[in-house]
Design a protein around this motif. Structure first.
Motif, PDB file in Angstrom:
ATOM      1  N   HIS A  84       0.814  -1.201   0.000  1.00 14.80           N
ATOM      2  CA  HIS A  84       0.000   0.000   0.000  1.00 14.80           C
ATOM      3  C   HIS A  84       0.855   1.261   0.000  1.00 14.80           C
ATOM      4  N   GLY A  85       1.716   1.468   0.979  1.00 14.54           N
ATOM      5  CA  GLY A  85       2.546   2.655   0.985  1.00 14.54           C
ATOM      6  C   GLY A  85       3.514   2.703   2.143  1.00 14.54           C
ATOM      7  N   ASN A  86       4.682   3.319   1.889  1.00 11.03           N
ATOM      8  CA  ASN A  86       5.653   3.543   2.951  1.00 11.03           C
ATOM      9  C   ASN A  86       6.683   4.583   2.504  1.00 11.03           C
ATOM     10  N   ILE A  87       7.441   5.067   3.465  1.00  9.22           N
ATOM     11  CA  ILE A  87       8.520   6.019   3.204  1.00  9.22           C
ATOM     12  C   ILE A  87       9.766   5.222   2.839  1.00  9.22           C
ATOM     13  N   THR A  88      10.400   5.591   1.732  1.00  7.57           N
ATOM     14  CA  THR A  88      11.632   4.921   1.318  1.00  7.57           C
ATOM     15  C   THR A  88      12.867   5.779   1.587  1.00  7.57           C
ATOM     16  N   SER A  89      12.681   7.090   1.759  1.00  9.27           N
ATOM     17  CA  SER A  89      13.794   7.985   2.063  1.00  9.27           C
ATOM     18  C   SER A  89      13.238   9.222   2.755  1.00  9.27           C
ATOM     19  N   PRO A  90      13.905   9.702   3.826  1.00 11.03           N
ATOM     20  CA  PRO A  90      15.064   9.144   4.520  1.00 11.03           C
ATOM     21  C   PRO A  90      14.714   7.798   5.152  1.00 11.03           C
TER      22      PRO A  90
ATOM     23  N   GLY B 186       2.299  -2.335   4.359  1.00  7.56           N
ATOM     24  CA  GLY B 186       0.960  -2.671   4.828  1.00  7.56           C
ATOM     25  C   GLY B 186       0.440  -1.726   5.901  1.00  7.56           C
ATOM     26  N   PRO B 187      -0.869  -1.747   6.111  1.00 10.12           N
ATOM     27  CA  PRO B 187      -1.489  -0.865   7.105  1.00 10.12           C
ATOM     28  C   PRO B 187      -1.278  -1.364   8.535  1.00 10.12           C
ATOM     29  N   LEU B 188      -1.454  -0.435   9.463  1.00  9.32           N
ATOM     30  CA  LEU B 188      -1.338  -0.784  10.881  1.00  9.32           C
ATOM     31  C   LEU B 188      -2.339  -1.864  11.272  1.00  9.32           C
ATOM     32  N   GLU B 189      -3.475  -1.856  10.615  1.00 14.04           N
ATOM     33  CA  GLU B 189      -4.529  -2.815  10.947  1.00 14.04           C
ATOM     34  C   GLU B 189      -4.107  -4.263  10.674  1.00 14.04           C
TER      35      GLU B 189
ATOM     36  N   PHE C 203      11.531  13.859   1.360  1.00 13.78           N
ATOM     37  CA  PHE C 203      10.959  12.529   1.550  1.00 13.78           C
ATOM     38  C   PHE C 203      10.621  11.910   0.206  1.00 13.78           C
ATOM     39  N   THR C 204      10.732  10.584   0.152  1.00 11.92           N
ATOM     40  CA  THR C 204      10.230   9.815  -0.977  1.00 11.92           C
ATOM     41  C   THR C 204       9.323   8.740  -0.406  1.00 11.92           C
ATOM     42  N   ALA C 205       8.134   8.621  -0.985  1.00  6.25           N
ATOM     43  CA  ALA C 205       7.174   7.604  -0.557  1.00  6.25           C
ATOM     44  C   ALA C 205       6.867   6.683  -1.731  1.00  6.25           C
ATOM     45  N   ALA C 206       6.689   5.413  -1.429  1.00 10.10           N
ATOM     46  CA  ALA C 206       6.219   4.442  -2.410  1.00 10.10           C
ATOM     47  C   ALA C 206       4.738   4.214  -2.129  1.00 10.10           C
ATOM     48  N   LEU C 207       3.905   4.374  -3.146  1.00  9.43           N
ATOM     49  CA  LEU C 207       2.454   4.191  -2.999  1.00  9.43           C
ATOM     50  C   LEU C 207       1.949   3.232  -4.073  1.00  9.43           C
TER      51      LEU C 207
END
Length: 186
Positions: A18-24, A51-54, A94-98
Motif C-alpha cells: 500500500h505505501g511507505n517512506i523509502t527515504s530518509p 501494509g497498514p497498521l490494521e 521525503f520519498t514515498a512508495a504508494l
C-alpha cells in the motif's frame, strides 16, 4: 508446476502493498520490536513493509513498550544507526512508495516518542492524499519536503526522543499507514 507458481506469488506480494517512506530511512522491525510486540507483529511488518497498521497483530504485544500506533511498533533500539542529524530551518526531502493508493488525509509531523504526541503543528498536511481515482498521483504524493521548525521547545535534542512521522489514513479502505524517521536537532 513450480515455475508457474513463482510469478503468481510475486504478483500476490505486490498486491499486498500500500505505501511507505523509502527515504530518509524509516524505522524497521528488529529484535527489540520482537521483545516488545511479539514475533507475529514483526512478521506482519516484514512480510509487507507497506501494509497498514490494521494488519499488525497488537494482541501479541509482550509489554507496554509496544505501541503499534507509534512507528508501527518499531523500536528505537533497532534503528539507532538511522538517526538523522538536522538543524532548525533545514529542509528534509521525503520519498514515498504508494503502489496501491487509498484516498484520505495525510500529514508529516514531529512526534515526541515518550508521549506519542505531535509537537507543534503538522509540518505538511494533505486533505486528500493518494487518490486512487486519479489517472496518476500528483508528484507531491511521492516526493515532498518539510522544514524543521526553528523552535522545538528544547525537544528533539536526544536520540530516540523525536521522530518525523508520516501518517496517512485511507478513508474508504479504512486503513492507516505510518512510518517514522528518527532525528535529532543540533
Amino acid at each position: 508446476m513450480q515455475a508457474h507458481a513463482l510469478p503468481i506469488l510475486s504478483l500476490l506480494a505486490l498486491t499486498l502493498a500500500h505505501g511507505n517512506i523509502t527515504s530518509p530511512p524509516a524505522r524497521l522491525p528488529g529484535p527489540a520490536m520482537s521483545r516488545a510486540c511479539g514475533a507475529a507483529a514483526v512478521s506482519a511488518v516484514q512480510s509487507d513493509f507497506t501494509g497498514p497498521l490494521e494488519n499488525i497483530p497488537s494482541s501479541s504485544s509482550n509489554s507496554a513498550a509496544c505501541n503499534i500506533f507509534l512507528c508501527k511498533g518499531a523500536q528505537f533500539a533497532d534503528n539507532a544507526d538511522k538517526v538523522q542529524t538536522l538543524t532548525p530551518g533545514e529542509t528534509v526531502n521525503f520519498t514515498a512508495a504508494l503502489p496501491i493508493p487509498h484516498e484520505g488525509p495525510a500529514n508529516v509531523s514531529i512526534v515526541d516518542t515518550a508521549t506519542n504526541s505531535v509537537i507543534g503543528e503538522p509540518l505538511l498536511e494533505f486533505e486528500s492524499y493518494a487518490d486512487e481515482k486519479l489517472a496518476a498521483l500528483p508528484k507531491n504524493n511521492t516526493q515532498f519536503s518539510v522544514t524543521i521548525p526553528e523552535d522545538l521547545g528544547g525537544k528533539c535534542e536526544e536520540e530516540g526522543e523525536c521522530v518525523l512521522q508520516w501518517f496517512w489514513f485511507g478513508t474508504s479502505a479504512g486503513q492507516t499507514y505510518e512510518n517514522c524517521v528518527d532525528f535529532v536537532v543540533v
